[in-house]
Write an enzyme that holds these catalytic residues in place. Structure first.
Site, mmCIF file in Angstrom:
data_model
loop_
_atom_site.group_PDB
_atom_site.id
_atom_site.type_symbol
_atom_site.label_atom_id
_atom_site.label_comp_id
_atom_site.label_asym_id
_atom_site.label_seq_id
_atom_site.Cartn_x
_atom_site.Cartn_y
_atom_site.Cartn_z
ATOM 1 N N CYS A 199 0.831 -1.506 0.053
ATOM 2 C CA CYS A 199 -0.360 0.271 -0.210
ATOM 3 C C CYS A 199 0.802 1.503 -0.001
ATOM 4 O O CYS A 199 1.641 1.335 0.562
ATOM 5 C CB CYS A 199 -0.688 -0.518 1.452
ATOM 6 S SG CYS A 199 -0.080 -0.118 2.718
ATOM 7 N N HIS A 228 5.716 -4.825 8.155
ATOM 8 C CA HIS A 228 5.770 -6.519 9.032
ATOM 9 C C HIS A 228 5.991 -7.837 8.093
ATOM 10 O O HIS A 228 5.146 -8.132 7.389
ATOM 11 C CB HIS A 228 4.710 -6.739 9.914
ATOM 12 C CG HIS A 228 4.636 -5.896 11.457
ATOM 13 N ND1 HIS A 228 3.434 -5.772 12.002
ATOM 14 C CD2 HIS A 228 5.394 -5.413 11.887
ATOM 15 C CE1 HIS A 228 4.192 -5.198 13.282
ATOM 16 N NE2 HIS A 228 5.783 -4.831 13.235
ATOM 17 N N HIS A 311 -0.266 -5.362 19.149
ATOM 18 C CA HIS A 311 0.571 -5.068 18.432
ATOM 19 C C HIS A 311 1.114 -3.474 18.421
ATOM 20 O O HIS A 311 0.212 -2.498 19.184
ATOM 21 C CB HIS A 311 -0.794 -5.169 16.858
ATOM 22 C CG HIS A 311 -0.387 -4.583 15.197
ATOM 23 N ND1 HIS A 311 -0.228 -3.101 15.631
ATOM 24 C CD2 HIS A 311 -0.578 -5.430 15.047
ATOM 25 C CE1 HIS A 311 0.197 -3.490 13.882
ATOM 26 N NE2 HIS A 311 0.253 -4.706 13.785
ATOM 27 N N GLU A 313 1.454 -1.526 16.460
ATOM 28 C CA GLU A 313 0.588 0.351 16.634
ATOM 29 C C GLU A 313 -0.191 0.491 17.684
ATOM 30 O O GLU A 313 -0.528 1.543 17.517
ATOM 31 C CB GLU A 313 -0.601 -0.473 14.804
ATOM 32 C CG GLU A 313 -1.071 0.782 14.338
ATOM 33 C CD GLU A 313 -2.386 0.817 13.800
ATOM 34 O OE1 GLU A 313 -3.432 1.319 14.141
ATOM 35 O OE2 GLU A 313 -2.585 0.158 12.936
ATOM 36 N N THR A 351 -5.362 0.566 12.540
ATOM 37 C CA THR A 351 -6.243 0.921 10.685
ATOM 38 C C THR A 351 -6.067 -0.232 10.303
ATOM 39 O O THR A 351 -6.658 -0.693 9.307
ATOM 40 C CB THR A 351 -5.037 1.638 10.828
ATOM 41 O OG1 THR A 351 -3.581 0.726 10.434
ATOM 42 C CG2 THR A 351 -4.995 2.621 11.513
ATOM 43 N N CYS A 381 -8.160 2.011 7.609
ATOM 44 C CA CYS A 381 -7.479 2.594 6.281
ATOM 45 C C CYS A 381 -7.766 1.753 4.651
ATOM 46 O O CYS A 381 -8.193 0.606 5.103
ATOM 47 C CB CYS A 381 -5.320 2.010 5.961
ATOM 48 S SG CYS A 381 -5.209 0.929 5.415
ATOM 49 N N SER A 409 2.404 -10.050 10.407
ATOM 50 C CA SER A 409 1.547 -8.931 9.603
ATOM 51 C C SER A 409 0.166 -8.765 9.762
ATOM 52 O O SER A 409 -1.318 -9.825 9.836
ATOM 53 C CB SER A 409 1.525 -9.628 8.241
ATOM 54 O OG SER A 409 0.429 -8.403 7.871
ATOM 55 N N SER A 410 -0.442 -7.804 10.913
ATOM 56 C CA SER A 410 -2.016 -8.046 11.579
ATOM 57 C C SER A 410 -2.646 -8.189 9.580
ATOM 58 O O SER A 410 -3.954 -8.555 9.872
ATOM 59 C CB SER A 410 -2.082 -7.226 12.168
ATOM 60 O OG SER A 410 -3.686 -6.906 11.996
#
EC number: 1.17.7.4
Length: 493
Positions: A199, A228, A311, A313, A351, A381, A409-410
């Site tokens: 992204c 990630h 996480h 974030e 996000t 997002c 990687s969430s």
């Protein structure tokens, strides 16, 4: 299935799965004749299995070599895209497996010639595989060889017969995995979900580290993984990036890049105390969530942060106002949380959450706290939203759905969950090597996508592996078009 020698065919049996085992004969001439007979019937899977001489010092008698390329003098190398998946199936049986080039010679090689082939990277040598490759007529092809002799234990060494018997036993033990490869072969349609992979925030973060390396030279330090994905991190490490857990590991006065997931103010303060030159690669969409939390904290609201507490974030967002933020990770937690003033509450969202997961939690908070102030625009997002929509669009069409992404990687993990809720048989892989042949068997239509932090070249690797199992038709399935771009941080722009 081709077994050059009678003893090899006896070890394998008359059939391996749905494949008949043919004694193809030793040496190039007989192998070429067998290949011509097979090719006359058109493309088909051909797997060569037998014994071989080991060239690499790391090999031991009884080890298996799976060819990822077959070489011979005067002939173009034959790539074997399915090698890593076949090797994984063999390792699952408890066998010791090496993946690499196999060289086919016109006659047995010894001494200096063996050393020369080893120096060129070949793991094993035989006298048939390169000529038998033509028998596939463009269809799937694979080679598995059990090592009899090695540089440390050559053919003239005592115990050769015993080692040969042991290698044939290993070959016999390999049959279930060989049958799995046979069952996985076949024509497929690959549905490529779009959008997928990087992204704008990930592109920006990676470009930030690259620009910092260009401007300052290595080493450039990066707190945590910039995004990630282990493959991205390894690539940047090769270029001179040094990844650390915390800024106190960075030498004073050095350049440090803050990862895309964002950090708490305390991290910035620690970097300033060490006189570090900070380059902030926080995704602008994460920064928007941080700003929203600060605004609500300034009006003394309790902020329910919908997300996963472990996480990075969420850790960074929580750090903006730890006395005001409550992490809510499930519907059950939403039913149990409280606030000092239920009339002064707000919410924020990680996000990279799944849309339906976040909405189910938010619905409980709305019901329990009618005064809840939600973000003016969605926190999840656009890239997460788009990739989940693309997965839902292909889920019903696919027999299997592959999500490429690292385990931490969430957004990649959420894609698997979204696919499963849409009824797809979905799995996440970090790389094509992790694809399970047994899972692919009987699946003529496979959908493939990738999390926002996974390079698209890894998707190409999955498609290449599937091509190694049979003809593939690639069909893009687009849910939307992305045209978002973010400018680089001012420190490197």
């Amino acid at each position: 299935m081709c077994a050059p020698l009678r003893v090899e065919r006896r070890a394998l049996g008359r059939h391996v799965g749905r494949a008949a085992v043919a004694r193809s004969g030793p040496g190039p001439a007989r192998s070429g004749a067998t290949a011509r007979r097979l090719a006359a019937a058109g493309p088909r899977p051909v797997l060569v299995a037998g014994v071989a001489g080991g060239l690499d010092a790391a090999l031991a008698p009884g080890d298996l070599v799976v060819a990822d390329e077959v070489r011979a003098e005067g002939r173009a190398p034959v790539p074997v895209p399915s090698a890593t998946a076949l090797a994984a199936a063999l390792r699952a049986l408890g066998l010791t497996v090496h993946v690499g080039p196999v060289h086919s010679a016109r006659r047995p090689v010894v001494g200096a010639r063996r050393r020369a082939l080893a120096a060129q990277g070949a793991l094993a040598v035989d006298t048939e595989s390169a000529w038998l490759a033509a028998g596939a007529a463009g269809g799937p092809f694979a080679v598995v060889r059990a090592v009899v002799d090695t540089p440390a234990a050559p053919l003239v060494h005592p115990g050769t017969v015993r080692r040969g018997v042991a290698a044939l036993r290993v070959l016999r033990r390999s049959v279930p995995a060989l049958a799995t490869w046979v069952a996985a072969c076949g024509a497929r349609e690959v549905l490529l979900a779009e959008p997928r992979s990087f992204c704008a925030g990930v592109d920006r973060a990676i470009a930030t580290v690259e620009r910092a390396l260009e401007r300052h030279g290595p080493p450039v330090y990066v707190r945590r993984q910039i995004v990630h994905n282990g493959h991205v991190v390894a690539d940047l490490e090769r270029r001179g990036a040094v990844f650390v857990r915390e800024v106190d590991e960075v030498p004073p006065g050095s350049v440090v890049v803050l990862a895309a997931h964002g950090v708490a103010p305390a991290v910035r303060a620690a970097a300033s105390a060490r006189r570090l030159a900070v380059v902030d690669a926080t995704c602008p969409l994460v920064a928007k969530v941080h700003a929203g939390v600060r605004r609500q904290a300034e009006r003394d609201a309790t902020v329910f942060l919908i997300g996963h507490a472990d996480h990075e974030e969420v850790e960074g967002t929580l750090g903006e106002a730890p006395e005001r933020v409550v992490v809510v990770g499930s519907v059950a937690e939403a039913e149990a949380v409280s606030a000092p003033d239920p009339h002064r509450v707000a919410s924020a969202v990680q996000t990279t959450l799944a849309l339906d997961e976040a909405e189910s939690i938010a619905a409980v908070l709305r019901r329990r706290f009618p005064a809840l102030v939600e973000p003016r625009s969605a926190d999840i997002c656009y890239a997460t939203t788009n990739r989940q929509a693309a997965v839902r669009a292909v889920a019903a069409e696919a027999d299997r759905l592959v999500v490429v992404g690292s385990p931490n990687s969430s957004n990649s993990v959420r894609l698997v969950e979204v696919a499963a809720r849409a009824g797809a048989d979905a799995r996440r892989v970090d790389h094509a090597d992790e694809l399970d042949l047994a899972w692919l068997a009987g699946a003529p239509r496979v959908a493939v996508t990738a999390g926002a932090s996974a390079p698209d070249r890894l998707v190409d690797g999955v498609v290449d592996l599937l091509r190694g199992l049979g003809p593939v038709t690639v069909t893009p399935r687009s849910a939307t078009t992305e045209d978002v771009r973010f400018t680089l941080p001012k420190e490197v722009s």
